[in-house]
Design a protein around this motif. Structure first.
Motif, PDB file in Angstrom:
ATOM      1  N   VAL A 109     100.436  34.110  64.529  1.00  8.06           N
ATOM      2  CA  VAL A 109     100.029  33.981  65.935  1.00  8.06           C
ATOM      3  C   VAL A 109      99.632  35.389  66.386  1.00  8.06           C
ATOM      4  O   VAL A 109     100.430  36.335  66.245  1.00  8.06           O
ATOM      5  N   PRO A 110      98.423  35.571  66.892  1.00 12.87           N
ATOM      6  CA  PRO A 110      97.984  36.919  67.269  1.00 12.87           C
ATOM      7  C   PRO A 110      98.888  37.550  68.329  1.00 12.87           C
ATOM      8  O   PRO A 110      99.389  36.863  69.216  1.00 12.87           O
ATOM      9  N   ASP A 111      99.083  38.864  68.185  1.00 15.39           N
ATOM     10  CA  ASP A 111      99.759  39.583  69.261  1.00 15.39           C
ATOM     11  C   ASP A 111      99.202  40.988  69.366  1.00 15.39           C
ATOM     12  O   ASP A 111      98.537  41.477  68.449  1.00 15.39           O
ATOM     13  N   SER A 112      99.445  41.577  70.483  1.00  6.11           N
ATOM     14  CA  SER A 112      98.831  42.871  70.780  1.00  6.11           C
ATOM     15  C   SER A 112      99.423  44.002  69.947  1.00  6.11           C
ATOM     16  O   SER A 112      98.717  44.924  69.538  1.00  6.11           O
ATOM     17  N   GLU A 113     100.721  43.937  69.727  1.00  7.81           N
ATOM     18  CA  GLU A 113     101.383  45.037  69.035  1.00  7.81           C
ATOM     19  C   GLU A 113     100.869  45.176  67.600  1.00  7.81           C
ATOM     20  O   GLU A 113     100.777  46.290  67.072  1.00  7.81           O
ATOM     21  N   THR A 114     100.534  44.048  66.975  1.00  8.31           N
ATOM     22  CA  THR A 114     100.019  44.102  65.600  1.00  8.31           C
ATOM     23  C   THR A 114      98.503  43.908  65.572  1.00  8.31           C
ATOM     24  O   THR A 114      97.947  43.479  64.556  1.00  8.31           O
ATOM     25  N   HIS A 115      97.843  44.242  66.679  1.00  5.33           N
ATOM     26  CA  HIS A 115      96.375  44.197  66.725  1.00  5.33           C
ATOM     27  C   HIS A 115      95.771  44.989  65.573  1.00  5.33           C
ATOM     28  O   HIS A 115      94.735  44.605  65.007  1.00  5.33           O
ATOM     29  N   PHE A 116      96.431  46.057  65.184  1.00  4.93           N
ATOM     30  CA  PHE A 116      95.905  46.912  64.109  1.00  4.93           C
ATOM     31  C   PHE A 116      95.822  46.180  62.773  1.00  4.93           C
ATOM     32  O   PHE A 116      95.122  46.625  61.860  1.00  4.93           O
ATOM     33  N   MET A 117      96.512  45.081  62.640  1.00  3.70           N
ATOM     34  CA  MET A 117      96.501  44.302  61.393  1.00  3.70           C
ATOM     35  C   MET A 117      95.301  43.365  61.295  1.00  3.70           C
ATOM     36  O   MET A 117      94.928  42.938  60.199  1.00  3.70           O
ATOM     37  N   HIS A 118      94.723  43.018  62.436  1.00  5.37           N
ATOM     38  CA  HIS A 118      93.824  41.862  62.466  1.00  5.37           C
ATOM     39  C   HIS A 118      92.640  42.008  61.522  1.00  5.37           C
ATOM     40  O   HIS A 118      92.408  41.145  60.659  1.00  5.37           O
ATOM     41  N   ASP A 119      91.856  43.063  61.672  1.00  2.00           N
ATOM     42  CA  ASP A 119      90.667  43.222  60.821  1.00  2.00           C
ATOM     43  C   ASP A 119      91.059  43.301  59.356  1.00  2.00           C
ATOM     44  O   ASP A 119      90.401  42.702  58.495  1.00  2.00           O
ATOM     45  N   SER A 120      92.105  44.033  59.074  1.00  7.07           N
ATOM     46  CA  SER A 120      92.514  44.236  57.681  1.00  7.07           C
ATOM     47  C   SER A 120      92.828  42.909  57.008  1.00  7.07           C
ATOM     48  O   SER A 120      92.360  42.618  55.914  1.00  7.07           O
ATOM     49  N   MET A 121      93.613  42.091  57.686  1.00  7.68           N
ATOM     50  CA  MET A 121      94.045  40.855  57.010  1.00  7.68           C
ATOM     51  C   MET A 121      92.961  39.791  57.031  1.00  7.68           C
ATOM     52  O   MET A 121      92.809  39.037  56.071  1.00  7.68           O
TER      53      MET A 121
END
Lengths: 184, 179
Positions: free
Chosen positions: B23-35
């Motif tokens: 489930v998307p969240d702001s704190e792990t926004h840095f993960m989104h593109d990578s994964m």
């Protein structure tokens, strides 16, 4: 309206090597019909049987996964319909036994009886194969091809309240271990 | 530009992770593109955090490894299914965005309201109540804790949480106040 035990008996007789994930009241009847290591019961996490089934369907793509859910359970996790329809696992069949009750705590009516339709929710979520049955002969005639076709499939089953009887003693940890070993 | 997302994805793959239930969240926004751009990882986006835990439990039973990626507030919503995962000894690794740990630009106006002083404390207390051990992943050097978490989860037959903090200074909701 149909009897849950009779419906599950038909499914159990047609079952070959499918994984079966049952929850809540369905456990009471399915546990009388099957002792397969490919059975798994979700209790203590009401609403999540279909999510567990989705995980199994993704991990075991060559095997069908049958989920025996309840209407009260599904209402606790309606988003699962959207998730499953988005993932489109072709090996997942989601049965929902609709007794319109929280049967285990004493037969308390669900909210909104007669105003909502779970099969319609499934269609709106993106399931392309959706069936509803309220007559046993109709169910028995059509269930064979439904079990064999590609999913994801949603099957709503209108059932009567089951008999008042204690919940069976289940060794859930052992059951999880047995299923995992059976799938190795 | 942070590399932590790539580092974490590489660490997941080293540990035979094939799926991320998310489930998307702001704190792990840095993960989104990578994964999302990593073809070796399949992202299963679910509607609510409890689903992610149950989906990964099903994968575990089926012999595949998935990892949960959710926010701490979503973990709070998932207390019952987390309890179930603990009771059934499922060795799940939970990547949890540790919202609130680093603080907001305007801490008096956080979306979590009264949690502003203590998301971290609440998250930790919540996990401790469930008997779920946790580690903080707050730097690139902490990424190695992911492998340790998988080993520990298997060894102890229980879920392990890794509390991830933002690595890209992403502001929730955009450039304005957090939303």
């Amino acid at each position: 309206m149909m009897q849950r035990y009779e419906l599950l008996k038909v499914i159990s007789e047609m079952r070959t090597d499918e994984i079966v994930v049952a929850t809540m009241s369905a456990i009471k009847d399915w546990s009388k019909l099957s002792s397969s290591p490919l059975d798994f019961y979700v209790a203590g996490a009401m609403g999540y049987a279909s999510s567990v089934g989705l995980g199994l369907s993704l991990a075991q793509t060559s095997r069908k996964v049958i989920v025996l859910d309840g209407d009260g359970s599904l209402l606790m996790n309606l988003g699962t319909l959207v998730t499953i329809a988005a993932v489109q696992p072709d090996n997942l069949i989601h049965f929902v036994l609709e007794n319109q009750l929280y049967e285990i705590p004493g037969g308390i009516p669900l909210p909104g009886i007669g105003k909502h339709n779970l099969a319609a929710f499934a269609r709106a979520a993106g399931f392309s194969k959706v069936y509803e049955f309220d007559q046993f002969t109709d169910f028995r005639e059509h269930i064979g091809p439904i079990l064999r076709e590609s999913g994801p499939t949603f099957v709503g089953l209108r059932v009567n309240r089951g008999p008042s009887e204690p919940f069976p003693a289940i060794r859930y940890v052992e059951m999880a271990r047995n299923l995992k070993n059976a799938l190795k | 530009m942070t590399q932590r997302g790539h580092l974490i994805c590489d660490e997941l793959k080293r540990n035979a992770v094939e799926y991320i239930a998310w489930v998307p969240d702001s704190e792990t926004h840095f993960m989104h593109d990578s994964m999302l751009n990593d073809r070796s990882l399949r992202v299963i986006q679910v509607c609510a955090e409890g689903e992610a835990i149950a989906v990964c439990a099903g994968m575990h039973l089926g012999g595949k490894r998935g990892v949960v990626l959710i926010e701490n507030q979503g973990a709070f919503d998932s207390g019952n299914v987390l309890k179930w995962a603990v009771n059934l000894y499922f060795p799940l690794v939970l990547l949890i965005g540790n919202l609130g740990y680093l603080g907001y630009q305007n801490p008096e106006n956080t979306p979590a309201g009264k949690m502003k002083k203590g998301e971290g404390e609440i998250t930790e207390a919540f996990l401790e109540a469930l008997g779920i051990p946790y580690e903080l992943v707050n730097s690139d050097q902490d990424v190695g804790k992911i492998s340790e978490a998988f080993s520990r989860a298997e060894r102890d037959s229980k879920p392990i949480a890794l509390l991830l903090t933002s690595a890209d200074d992403f502001v929730p909701g955009g450039k304005g106040e957090p939303g």
